[in-house]
Write an enzyme that holds these catalytic residues in place. Structure first.
Site, short mmCIF file in Angstrom:
data_model
loop_
_atom_site.label_atom_id
_atom_site.label_comp_id
_atom_site.label_asym_id
_atom_site.label_seq_id
_atom_site.Cartn_x
_atom_site.Cartn_y
_atom_site.Cartn_z
N ASP A 1 46.76 10.81 -26.96
CA ASP A 1 46.72 11.43 -28.28
C ASP A 1 47.43 12.78 -28.26
OD1 ASP A 1 45.27 9.25 -29.19
OD2 ASP A 1 43.40 10.13 -28.43
N HIS B 1 51.37 6.50 -27.93
CA HIS B 1 50.19 6.87 -28.70
C HIS B 1 49.09 5.82 -28.63
CE1 HIS B 1 47.87 9.25 -31.32
NE2 HIS B 1 48.76 9.58 -32.23
#
Lengths: 327, 425
Positions: free
Chosen positions: B402, B398
């Site tokens: 995304d 992450h």
């Protein structure tokens, strides 16, 4: 029990014996008004007068010879040599006279003298004032050799030495003079030829004496805490006569022996101790070679850093014990 | 001239190799190219072949030894040939070192007449207890037997050779078995009884293999460093399975996994941010698409890599993946075959796993977990129809990817799998 310094304990022993026996007297360089080079006899001339606390010329041969002669004629002299290094000058009187008279006269004469002298390094007094010559005298039959390691032993052993009918070399430890310890009051004797077990242990025996004793005690305590090694500490207290029984029993008990002394390792008393053990049935209980840790075979240096490190030190002692136990 | 056999350096990062076993004994004839020994690095185990022909004159490093690369481990030469002096020296210095460092090595003190060095105490106790010094493992730093070694030997388990063999083959610790034989000697029956009574009574420690250590280190590092998110989606593989079944023989029939590799390769080409490494400065997009396939091994797992997967046909992918999986299971992967991956696929579908959270194989940025194919009923134009559904679990970093991007990525893979014809270009 009250505490005394090692030096005070020696003075107390001398005073105790001089009060008890009029034949006991002290002689030596500057032992009178000056109180001795290390202040051991301070105040004694005031109590006993210059007849019994006698200053001598600077002649170690005279001091030893006069003491031997006085002893043969019935006195019980305590002779002080300012530094044990200078007993070399007294050697003829000691070795060829004092040590032999009783034997050569078939026991008809006796030589009840004590030769006191401070030994050891650590005072910055360089090569001629710092030696630990105890092993030399051990090679002379007829001489007794005593090295006290605590104030109480200093008193008890000196009284026994004064009462002994043979010449006794009483080697005091310069660096211990100011150390304190409990000392029994009044009549207190420690027999010559009886070792002290200062600490019981099961993993290794350290045999040591003189000023190495407190260092070895410290090593043992630290090793107990840090490594879980249980060290027994045996102080023979008198090298001649030697308490072989205690030494051998401790060696049998732990099976591992380290001998620590300040004197040079080569020809030092550690070799004799090692041989006593190896010759005995303790041999069959040894689980490691007997190890010695003596002073380096060098004159004591004047440089303080070198002086500190030519004799056994705490860290190395600990390492040697670990090696002995785990090696 | 005797030839040196050295610990090979296979792979840039290799510093030492552990000798698993010698396949030849001292004195054996060895031909160049013949397997000589097996070694284990921190990544794989492999066979080392002899470079020279001759007789294996001397083995310097033994089973279990961890040897620095390029260090001599043996000599091959002609029978009776003198070893170079350095070989002898190397051996002796090693022995002395080993004797000093290892508590169990007899070396320095052992003399040619086979007298056993022991302390007087050890000798006395051994004699009293009737133990031969030869049966005692010395524990002294100079190779000498000490009293404690005699005590250890006395405490050692007494068992018949048969009992020992049975215990060893069934992995049973003899010290936990009580013996019913003479003076408490353990018999075969005792071992079998103990085994029956349940070996689970005691916990056992299985030492980590080199591979397990590497897996542990890499998994922990990835888990600790990467803020990882796993997203699950489902692909309808009804058509894909039908297509697969149209391949005639099992030999040429690609596996579902091969289709997945193809789909992933195509998706990576379209969405290169998943074929990348995260760095502080930015994302390092990789030029090649090298897809790693996690292969389970009895002692762990390894990820062989299909290089340039995007340039391969389905058949080529199928062949390559079969070959690599086979090599991986046999421990024969060359270092180049399990490094350099840019994306990893981990398939647990065959175990019926419906969803999991794979851990990213650093320095990659994502890993695709493939789950089981299940039958589902669906409404289709008012009819109930049977569809085959496969779960996909995508874990991504992450820091640089995304949720929406990841969803688009896995949806695209699903799309390829649902419409395999899209993969034809």
């Amino acid at each position: 029990m009250r505490e005394l310094t090692y030096a005070q304990a020696i003075r107390e022993a001398m005073c105790h014996e001089m009060r008890r026996d009029e034949n006991v007297f002290l002689m030596g360089e500057d032992v009178g008004v000056y109180g001795g080079a290390f202040g051991v006899s301070v105040g004694m001339i005031e109590e006993f007068g210059p007849e019994r606390v006698r200053d001598t010329p600077i002649s170690e041969a005279v001091i030893a010879g006069a003491a031997a002669g006085a002893a043969v004629t019935g006195m019980r002299p305590i002779a002080e040599i300012m530094f044990s290094d200078f007993i070399t000058i007294s050697m003829d009187q000691l070795v060829n006279q004092a040590a032999k008279i009783r034997y050569m006269f078939g026991g008809k004469a006796k030589v009840p003298m004590v030769l006191r002298a401070p030994a050891g390094s650590g005072t910055g007094a360089a090569a001629q004032h710092s030696q630990s010559p105890e092993a030399w005298y051990c090679n002379v039959p007829g001489l007794k050799v005593v090295i006290p390691s605590t104030p109480a032993d200093a008193k008890g052993l000196l009284i026994s030495a004064i009462r002994d009918d043979n010449p006794v070399l009483f080697l005091e430890q310069k660096l211990l003079y100011r150390t304190k310890g409990d000392v029994p009051e009044g009549e207190y004797t420690v027999p010559l030829g009886k070792a002290a077990v200062h600490r019981e242990g099961s993993d290794a025996t350290v045999i040591t004496y003189g000023r190495m004793l407190p260092m070895c005690m410290q090593a043992a305590e630290q090793l107990e805490k840090e490594e879980g090694i249980s060290v027994e500490i045996v102080d023979p207290r008198t090298l001649v006569p030697l308490d072989k029984e205690t030494v051998i029993n401790s060696a049998k008990k732990t099976g591992r022996v380290l001998i620590v002394h300040e004197a040079c390792q080569t020809g030092g008393f550690g070799g004799e101790l090692a041989a006593v053990i190896a010759d005995s049935d303790a041999f069959f209980y040894l689980d490691a070679p007997i190890m010695r840790y003596g002073g380096m075979d060098v004159p004591i240096p004047y440089c303080p850093e070198l002086e500190r490190n030519v004799v056994p030190v705490l860290e190395n002692t600990k390492k040697k014990i670990i090696q002995l136990v785990r090696g | 001239m005797a030839h040196k056999v050295i610990m090979p350096k296979s792979g840039m990062a290799m510093e030492t190799g552990k000798i698993i076993r010698w396949l030849k004994n001292e004195g054996d004839r060895v031909e160049a190219g013949e397997p000589l020994l097996e070694i284990e690095t921190d990544k794989v185990s492999m066979e080392i072949e002899a470079v020279d022909s001759g007789v294996l004159l001397k083995i310097l490093a033994h089973e279990g030894d961890d040897v620095p690369v390029t260090r001599a481990i043996a000599y091959i030469g002609e029978p009776g040939e003198e070893l170079p002096e350095e070989a002898v020296k190397e051996e002796t210095s090693k022995e002395i070192k080993a004797a000093v460092t290892s508590a169990t090595n007899i070396g320095a003190l052992k003399t040619s007449d086979e007298r056993v060095p022991a302390t007087p105490a050890a000798k006395r106790i051994a004699k009293e207890k009737g133990i031969s010094l030869k049966d005692i493992t010395p524990g002294g730093s100079r190779g000498q037997i000490k009293a404690s070694d005699v005590a250890a030997a006395r405490a050692a388990v007494k068992a018949t050779p048969l009992a020992k063999a049975v215990a060893e083959s069934s992995g049973l610790d003899l010290s936990a078995v009580s013996g019913s034989g003479f003076a408490g000697k353990i018999l075969k029956e005792d071992v079998l009884a103990a085994k029956a009574a349940g070996e689970s009574a005691q916990d056992t420690l299985i030492a980590h293999s080199a591979m397990r250590k590497v897996i542990a280190k890499r998994m922990f590092q990835s888990h600790a460093e990467i803020p990882a998110v796993t997203q699950n989606c489902v692909a309808d593989v009804t058509e894909l399975m039908a297509l697969r079944n149209r391949f005639k023989t099992a030999d040429t029939r690609p596996s579902i996994n091969d289709f997945i590799i193809l789909a992933v390769a195509k998706t990576l080409k379209e969405q290169p941010r998943f074929n990348a490494s995260y760095t502080e400065e930015g994302m390092l997009i990789k030029k090649h698409i090298n897809i790693g396939i996690a292969v389970a091994l009895p002692e762990g797992l390894i990820v062989p890599v299909i290089n340039d997967a995007d340039k391969l046909t389905l058949r080529q992918i199928s062949e390559k993946s079969k070959e690599l999986a086979e090599k991986a299971r046999e421990g024969r992967l060359a270092p180049g075959e399990y490094s350099g991956g840019t994306f990893t696929i981990s398939n647990l579908g065959m175990f019926g796993v419906t969803s999991f959270t794979p851990i990213i194989n650093q320095p990659e940025v994502a890993i695709l977990g493939v789950c089981a194919i299940e039958q589902k009923l669906e409404m289709d134009a008012g009819q109930i129809v049977r569809r085959m559904k496969m779960g996909l679990s995508l874990t991504y970093d992450h820091r640089c990817i995304d949720g929406a991007q990841a969803a688009i990525f896995s949806n695209r893979i699903a799309e390829f799998l649902e419409n395999p014809l899209l993969m034809i270009d």
